[in-house]
Design a protein around this motif. Structure first.
Motif, PDB file in Angstrom:
ATOM      1  N   ALA A 119       0.842  -1.191   0.000  1.00  0.00           N
ATOM      2  CA  ALA A 119       0.000   0.000   0.000  1.00  0.00           C
ATOM      3  C   ALA A 119       0.874   1.237   0.000  1.00  0.00           C
ATOM      4  N   ARG A 155     -11.558  -0.531   2.455  1.00  0.00           N
ATOM      5  CA  ARG A 155     -10.274  -0.211   1.817  1.00  0.00           C
ATOM      6  C   ARG A 155      -9.672   1.101   2.304  1.00  0.00           C
ATOM      7  N   GLY A 156     -10.470   1.924   2.959  1.00  0.00           N
ATOM      8  CA  GLY A 156      -9.940   3.174   3.485  1.00  0.00           C
ATOM      9  C   GLY A 156      -9.373   3.058   4.884  1.00  0.00           C
ATOM     10  N   ALA A 198      -4.767   1.379   3.495  1.00  0.00           N
ATOM     11  CA  ALA A 198      -4.581   2.685   2.850  1.00  0.00           C
ATOM     12  C   ALA A 198      -3.147   3.183   2.965  1.00  0.00           C
TER      13      ALA A 198
END
Length: 342
Positions: A14, A90-91, A96
């Motif tokens: 990420a 996903r945040g 992230a």
């Protein structure tokens, strides 16, 4: 700048969009889940009916909250790979790239040890042992094993979310009688219809992440049928506290009327086609869309999901109010004045 979060099967890379802030570490603790845990644990502590030093009661609730947060941090560390694939998650800080996986792991381990040891030293080791078991069950049994392996993941894993009132009761009395386990059973039976209703209109997320939720494994029709079956078992169980003396007249009214609404919504969901249409979210690509923003075909699932939260909250809030209001004035006074505890 990037980071790798390693797992036994997958690796997530990420991009770090900015340095971690304190708010990111708070998010690791899953504060919304923590609030429900604290609320049900407080209800268990109060329903125990034992005079507890308010400082010690506060320490007990703090330990349970911190333990819940530790579980959340460990869950986010291990699940970073699948969280990165799901619209709803996903945040989160690890997928992230705002928090390194190693930091989330360290935070979870440290908070776990702190909460269990403090509970044992300040209250009693039965409560501490139950807290330790709950953290282990959620972080290891559910997160590492059940979630990725079986469609019964939230059924078995629901035990972790059901134990806080038992821990609160044990913290107050050092015992775990039938009524404590009754509160646990209510949350345990509430979990499947609650989460399966949600999964009916978020199944695309779980499919992308490879999580074997019930609609993907058994199909939407079977999931709706199982939701109805669990609802038929859950709603009568909610009346049981009246029979044991744990709940009073107000609780009977809330459990009875709310149970009828719950069954009606479960029946409507059973008769619907929720989960069978692709893209039942209004905008599956919108990361800011809420859990309640769904197309017409999924509204029955959304309605049961939303009401299940309200119903469980009302049940425990009514028990809490009844036990606080039912205490004698002198007992309440002795519960808040230092030195006046048995």
């Amino acid at each position: 700048m990037s980071e790798a979060v390693s797992h036994p099967e997958k690796t997530v890379v990420a991009a770090a969009v900015r340095p971690a802030r304190w708010q990111d570490f708070i998010q690791l603790l899953k504060p919304r889940v923590m609030s429900l845990v604290v609320f049900t644990a407080l209800t268990g502590l109060v329903c125990a009916g034992t005079q507890v030093n308010p400082v010690l009661a506060g320490v007990a609730i703090l330990c349970i909250a911190v333990g819940a947060g530790a579980s959340g941090a460990l869950n986010m560390w291990y699940d970073a790979d699948i969280d990165a694939k799901m619209r709803r998650t996903r945040g989160r800080p690890v997928p992230a790239g705002r928090v390194q996986g190693a930091d989330a792991l360290a935070l979870g381990v440290v908070l776990s040890l702190f909460s269990v040891m403090l509970m044992g030293m300040a209250l009693n080791w039965l409560a501490a042992g139950l807290l330790a078991f709950t953290i282990f069950f959620y972080a290891v049994v559910y997160t590492v094993w059940l979630k990725r392996w079986t469609a019964q993941n939230i059924v078995i894993g629901g035990l972790a979310g059901a134990l806080p009132p038992v821990i609160g009761w044990a913290a107050a009395t050092g015992t775990v009688p039938l009524n404590a386990w009754l509160l646990c059973a209510i949350i345990f039976m509430w979990t499947p219809p609650h989460f399966w209703a949600l999964s009916l209109y978020t199944s695309e997320d779980y499919q992308k992440a490879g999580v074997p939720m019930m609609p993907l494994v058994a199909g939407p029709a079977s999931t709706r049928r199982q939701i109805l079956i669990y609802s038929l078992l859950f709603t009568p169980l909610c009346l049981a506290p009246v029979l044991t003396g744990l709940g009073g007249v107000a609780y009977l009214a809330v459990a009875g009327l709310g149970g009828l609404v719950f069954l009606l919504l479960a029946w409507r969901l059973f008769r619907s086609h929720a989960g069978e249409a692709a893209g039942e979210r209004n905008d599956p690509s919108d990361s800011k869309g809420g859990l309640y923003d769904v197309r017409a075909g999924a509204k029955d699932a959304r309605n049961l999901f939303a009401f299940s939260i309200l119903y469980l909250t009302l049940l425990f809030a009514t028990l809490l109010v009844e036990h606080l209001a039912g205490a004698k004035p002198l007992a309440l006074l002795s519960a808040i004045v230092p030195g006046g505890f048995g």
